[in-house]
Design a protein around this motif. Structure first.
Motif, short mmCIF file in Angstrom:
data_model
loop_
_atom_site.label_atom_id
_atom_site.label_comp_id
_atom_site.label_asym_id
_atom_site.label_seq_id
_atom_site.Cartn_x
_atom_site.Cartn_y
_atom_site.Cartn_z
N ALA A 1 0.84 -1.21 0.00
CA ALA A 1 0.00 0.00 0.00
C ALA A 1 0.87 1.26 0.00
O ALA A 1 0.60 2.21 -0.75
CB ALA A 1 -0.93 -0.01 1.20
N LEU A 2 1.90 1.28 0.82
CA LEU A 2 2.80 2.44 0.86
C LEU A 2 3.53 2.60 -0.47
O LEU A 2 3.74 3.72 -0.95
CB LEU A 2 3.79 2.31 2.01
CG LEU A 2 3.21 2.45 3.41
CD1 LEU A 2 4.27 2.16 4.45
CD2 LEU A 2 2.61 3.82 3.61
N PHE A 3 3.93 1.50 -1.07
CA PHE A 3 4.59 1.56 -2.37
C PHE A 3 3.64 2.11 -3.43
O PHE A 3 4.04 2.93 -4.27
CB PHE A 3 5.09 0.17 -2.76
CG PHE A 3 5.91 0.15 -4.00
CD1 PHE A 3 7.19 0.66 -4.02
CD2 PHE A 3 5.39 -0.38 -5.18
CE1 PHE A 3 7.95 0.64 -5.17
CE2 PHE A 3 6.14 -0.40 -6.33
CZ PHE A 3 7.43 0.11 -6.33
N ALA A 4 2.37 1.71 -3.40
CA ALA A 4 1.39 2.20 -4.37
C ALA A 4 1.16 3.70 -4.21
O ALA A 4 1.08 4.44 -5.20
CB ALA A 4 0.08 1.44 -4.22
N VAL A 5 1.09 4.16 -2.96
CA VAL A 5 0.92 5.60 -2.71
C VAL A 5 2.15 6.38 -3.20
O VAL A 5 2.03 7.43 -3.82
CB VAL A 5 0.65 5.86 -1.21
CG1 VAL A 5 0.75 7.34 -0.89
CG2 VAL A 5 -0.72 5.32 -0.84
N ALA A 6 3.33 5.84 -2.94
CA ALA A 6 4.56 6.51 -3.38
C ALA A 6 4.63 6.61 -4.90
O ALA A 6 5.00 7.65 -5.45
CB ALA A 6 5.78 5.78 -2.83
N ALA B 1 4.57 10.00 -7.05
CA ALA B 1 5.69 10.28 -7.94
C ALA B 1 5.21 10.54 -9.37
O ALA B 1 5.81 11.33 -10.10
CB ALA B 1 6.68 9.12 -7.92
N ALA B 2 4.14 9.89 -9.77
CA ALA B 2 3.60 10.07 -11.11
C ALA B 2 2.59 11.22 -11.18
O ALA B 2 2.05 11.49 -12.25
CB ALA B 2 2.93 8.78 -11.58
N LEU B 3 2.35 11.90 -10.10
CA LEU B 3 1.36 12.98 -10.06
C LEU B 3 1.59 14.05 -11.11
O LEU B 3 0.62 14.50 -11.75
CB LEU B 3 1.32 13.60 -8.65
CG LEU B 3 0.28 14.69 -8.41
CD1 LEU B 3 -1.12 14.13 -8.59
CD2 LEU B 3 0.44 15.27 -7.03
N PRO B 4 2.80 14.49 -11.38
CA PRO B 4 2.98 15.51 -12.42
C PRO B 4 2.51 15.05 -13.80
O PRO B 4 2.11 15.87 -14.62
CB PRO B 4 4.49 15.77 -12.42
CG PRO B 4 4.95 15.38 -11.06
CD PRO B 4 4.06 14.25 -10.66
#
Length: 161
Positions: A135-140, A144-147
């Protein structure tokens, strides 16, 4: 009196890179724990079923023996995984004492039951910590891909409801 050899020092960029690599290796190990928890849980459920079937005309005896002995190669695989992540080589536990009856070594050897207890704990660990790390990896990754997908968000901003 002999002096200990000095520990070779490495530059800080190289130390940082090595620490970063070990961190990713540890995270991958925890996620693989989650993946492996599923077959280990199936094996645990089958073992519980086999032990419960022993009073029913001994039907569970061959199942229990097979599942107990199946744990030994799984334990060897787990030792290899620990060696790959930590670099520490773990030796296999000593075998049972000579002179015991064959049925004792087949069903009542403490080593076989310790392997099953370890796999039970590994299953619980893999399910709990593996889900948390995934779950933490998915959020990260999403942050990171937000831009890349920020323009597709409503009002072009990230907001929680």
């Amino acid at each position: 009196m002999s002096l200990a050899e000095p520990v070779p020092t490495i530059s800080w960029p190289r130390a940082l890179l090595r620490t970063w690599q070990w961190g990713w290796l540890a995270a991958a190990h925890l996620i693989v724990d989650l993946i492996l928890a599923v077959p280990y849980l199936v094996q645990l459920c089958l073992l519980i079923t086999a032990v419960c079937l022993i009073p029913a005309f001994g039907i569970g005896v061959p199942m229990t023996a097979g599942l107990l002995w199946l744990g030994l190669p799984i334990a060897g695989f787990e030792r290899l995984r620990v060696t790959a992540v930590s670099g520490i080589r773990m030796s296999a536990p000593a075998g049972s004492r000579v002179g015991r009856d064959w049925w004792w070594r087949l069903l009542l050897d403490a080593r076989l039951w310790r392997v099953q207890a370890h796999l039970t704990l590994l299953t619980l660990w893999g399910l709990s910590v593996g889900v948390l790390v995934a779950a933490l990896f998915a959020v990260a990754v999403a942050l990171a891909a937000l831009p890349m997908y920020a323009g597709l968000l409503p009002a072009e901003r990230l907001a929680l409801p």
